[in-house]
Design an enzyme around this catalytic site. Structure first.
Site: not given
Length: 540
Positions: A301, A474-476
Site C-alpha cells: 500500500h 509498511y504492508h508488503p
C-alpha cells in the site's frame, strides 16, 4: 563459518522460522498439545526495549537497527526514482512490535476473492472464526468479534478536536459513519481500534508467545539467523542456522513453517535453492526445486501524504513545548492515557475514489500531528496529516536475492504506480482528500495545504505530487502467493508446491493484498495454518 556436524542442535516435531505476527501464533497453538515439540527461531532479539510496549514508541523503534531490519527499496521510477525505507520487525513479535497498532481486517470480498481463485477454505465465512478466535474485543462479543482470544483489541485512549472535525467533514461530503469497520461492512469513517490494552501495546509476542514460553515443549532461540532449509530430494528435513557464532542444524520430524514475512520467507526459499532457476543460477545458487513464483507478485500500500496547517492545536504543539511534553510523560506514567498511547493514526476512512464502484478502493489514515518521517520529530507548527492509499493496487514488484549470502539484503523492486489504474486512483484520491478539507467542519481551521501544496492542480500535477510525496504504509505482501497456477508458491493449505514438510504462513501467502492494514490478517493466517497442521497430522 563452517558447519560443525557435532553441533546438531536437536530434533523437533515442528520448526517455525520467524517469531513475528504469525509465527508467535503458530508457536502458541502448536504447543497446546503437550506431546508436540516446537522450535521457534527468531533472527532478532528479545522485546526488552521499553519503547516497544509504549504505543507511540514506533517513533523510536522504526529505523532502529536493534529492532528493525531497516530494509530499503531499490530506486523506483514510479515514485520519481526515490528509494523508500521499509521497516520490518527484527525482534520478538516481528512487525507487530513496531507497527502502528491499527486493527483492520480487510473487506469480506477480499477473502471471498481468494476462495474464488481456487483457494478452498479461505472465504470470509471460513476465515472469520479465526479472527474471532484470536481476539479479545473490548466492546464485547458479537457476530463478528470474539472476547476469548489473547489479542487485546481496544478503542483509542486519545481524542483531539482536529480528529473530531475530520470525522464530521468526511460525513459532510457523504461518507457514512461506521463505528465498526471490521464488522458487517467496511465502508465509512471511524476511529481506529488498536492492538493495545490499558495503554500498552499488545504485540503478537505479548499475546501469544509469552504464555506459550511457560510450556516445556516450546524452545525459543533469538539471534538465530536462518541460512537455508535442508532438503533431501523433495522433502524438507530441517533448518541450518547461525547462533552465537556457530552454524547449527535442527531437524524437523514433521514440518517446517516459514513465517519470516514477505521479504524474509522468499529470501530463505531462494537461498535454499527454491525459486526461478535462471535467477538462482545468476546469483550462484544451485536450483534444487524450480518454483518461479518465489519473490514475485509483491504488493504494498502506497500512501500519498497530505499535510494541512491548522489553527487548531495538534500534537505538534504538545511535543514541541517542553512543559507540555513533560506533562505528557507524567500523564502516561500515572494513567496510561494521553499522547503516548497514540496509534499510528486516529481516524480511518474507507471510501470510493470515484463514482460507480461497488466497494471502497481507498483508505485514509488521519493523524493529529505531522512529520516528514517517523523518528525525525514533528513539524514546528500546528498541523495534521491525511494520508490516502489505494487498497488494491495493480502494480506488482519482486523480492530477489543478490547472492547466496543469507545476510545480504535482497533486491526490493516495488514498482509503485507502474499500472495505469493505479495512476488514476492516485489522482482521484488526492481530490477526495481536498474535498474533505473543504468541508464546513474543517475549512474554517485550515490555514494552508503544506504538502503537497495548492500549486498542484491539474491531473498531471497531482500525479507528480503522488510520485514525489508518497510513502509506504509498511504492508508488503504476496511474495509466496497461495494458489494453483504456475506462479503460486503454496497451495490452499499453505504447503509449498512440490516439497513435502514445508509450509509458509505469513503475509507473503496472500494472493491479493487485503483492503487495509495487514497485521490482523497475518495473525489470522497463523491461526488458520496452525489448525490445518493439526488437522493434517490427525489424518496422517
Amino acid at each position: 563459518m563452517s558447519l560443525d556436524k557435532d553441533k546438531v542442535f536437536g530434533e523437533f516435531d515442528y520448526i517455525v522460522v520467524g517469531a513475528g505476527s504469525a509465527g508467535c501464533v503458530l508457536a502458541n497453538r502448536l504447543t497446546e498439545d503437550p506431546q508436540v515439540s516446537v522450535l521457534l527461531l527468531e533472527a532478532g532479539g528479545r522485546d526488552w526495549n521499553p519503547w516497544i510496549h509504549i504505543p507511540v514508541g514506533y517513533f523510536k523503534t522504526m529505523h532502529n537497527p536493534s529492532t528493525d531490519w531497516c530494509y530499503v527499496t531499490d530506486p523506483d521510477q514510479g515514485i520519481d526514482g526515490r528509494q523508500l525505507q521499509w521497516p520490518r520487525g527484527k525482534v520478538l513479535g516481528g512487525s507487530s512490535s513496531l507497527n502502528g497498532l491499527l486493527y483492520i481486517r480487510g473487506q469480506h470480498q477480499d477473502y471471498d476473492g481468494w476462495a474464488a481463485m481456487g483457494n478452498e477454505g479461505w472465504s470470509y465465512e471460513e476465515v472469520l472464526p479465526y479472527f474471532k478466535k484470536s481476539e479479545c474485543q473490548s466492546r464485547g462479543a458479537d457476530a463478528y468479534h470474539g472476547v476469548d482470544g489473547p489479542l487485546k483489541v481496544s478503542d483509542l485512549r486519545l481524542r483531539r478536536e482536529i480528529a473530531d472535525r475530520f470525522v464530521k467533514a468526511a460525513q459532510q461530503i457523504g461518507i457514512p459513519a461506521n463505528p465498526d469497520v471490521n464488522g458487517e461492512t467496511q465502508e465509512g469513517v471511524s476511529y481506529f481500534q488498536q492492538t493495545a490494552y490499558k495503554g500498552l501495546r499488545c504485540s503478537s509476542a505479548k499475546a501469544f508467545l509469552r504464555p506459550a514460553l511457560k510450556r516445556p515443549n516450546l524452545t525459543l532461540l533469538t539471534r538465530a539467523h536462518t541460512r537455508r532449509i535442508l532438503l533431501e530430494g523433495k522433502q524438507a528435513t530441517g533448518i541450518e542456522f547461525e547462533h552465537k557464532g556457530k552454524r547449527l542444524q535442527a531437524k524437523a520430524r514433521h514440518e517446517i513453517v516459514l513465517s519470516a514475512g514477505a521479504i524474509g520467507s522468499p529470501q530463505i526459499l531462494q537461498c535454499s535453492g527454491v525459486g526461478e532457476p535462471e535467477h538462482l543460477k545468476s546469483v550462484g545458487v544451485d536450483c534444487l526445486h524450480p518454483l518461479p513464483g518465489v519473490g514475485e507478485n509483491l504488493q504494498d500500500h502506497l500512501q500519498i501524504r497530505l499535510v494541512f496547517k491548522t489553527s487548531c492545536k495538534t500534537l505538534n504543539d504538545e511535543v514541541n513545548n517542553p512543559l507540555k511534553k513533560l506533562g505528557v510523560g507524567i500523564q502516561y506514567a500515572f494513567s496510561r492515557t494521553g499522547p503516548l498511547t497514540l496509534a499510528a493514526s486516529q481516524v480511518c476512512i474507507f471510501t470510493q475514489s470515484r463514482d460507480g464502484l461497488d466497494r471502497p478502493d481507498i483508505q485514509f489514515h488521519m493523524q493529529p500531528l505531522s512529520a516528514d518521517k517517523p523518528g525525525e520529530g514533528v513539524h514546528p507548527f500546528s498541523a495534521f496529516t491525511a494520508s490516502v492509499c489505494q487498497l488494491r493496487p495493480h502494480s506488482r514488484g519482486t523480492i530477489k536475492i543478490r547472492s547466496a549470502d543469507p545476510h545480504e539484503y535482497p533486491s526490493i523492486q516495488a514498482n509503485y504506480l507502474s499500472a495505469e489504474e493505479d495512476l488514476r486512483v492516485a489522482v482521484n484520491a488526492i481530490k477526495v482528500a481536498r474535498r474533505i478539507a473543504e468541508a464546513d467542519a474543517l475549512k474554517p481551521v485550515i490555514l494552508d495545504e503544506h504538502v503537497p501544496g495548492r500549486q498542484y492542480q491539474t491531473d498531471e500535477q497531482l500525479l507528480d505530487a503522488a510520485r514525489r510525496f508518497s510513502q509506504t504504509i509498511y504492508h508488503p505482501t504476496s511474495t509466496c502467493k497461495m494458489g494453483s497456477d504456475e506462479m503460486a508458491v503454496v497451495d490452499s493449505r499453505l504447503r509449498v508446491h512440490g516439497i513435502k514438510g514445508l509450509r509458509v504462513a505469513d503475509a507473503s501467502i496472500m494472493p491479493l493484498i487485503v483492503s487495509g492494514n495487514t497485521n490482523a490478517p497475518s495473525i489470522m493466517i497463523g491461526e488458520k495454518c496452525a489448525d490445518m497442521i493439526k488437522q493434517d497430522r490427525v489424518h496422517d
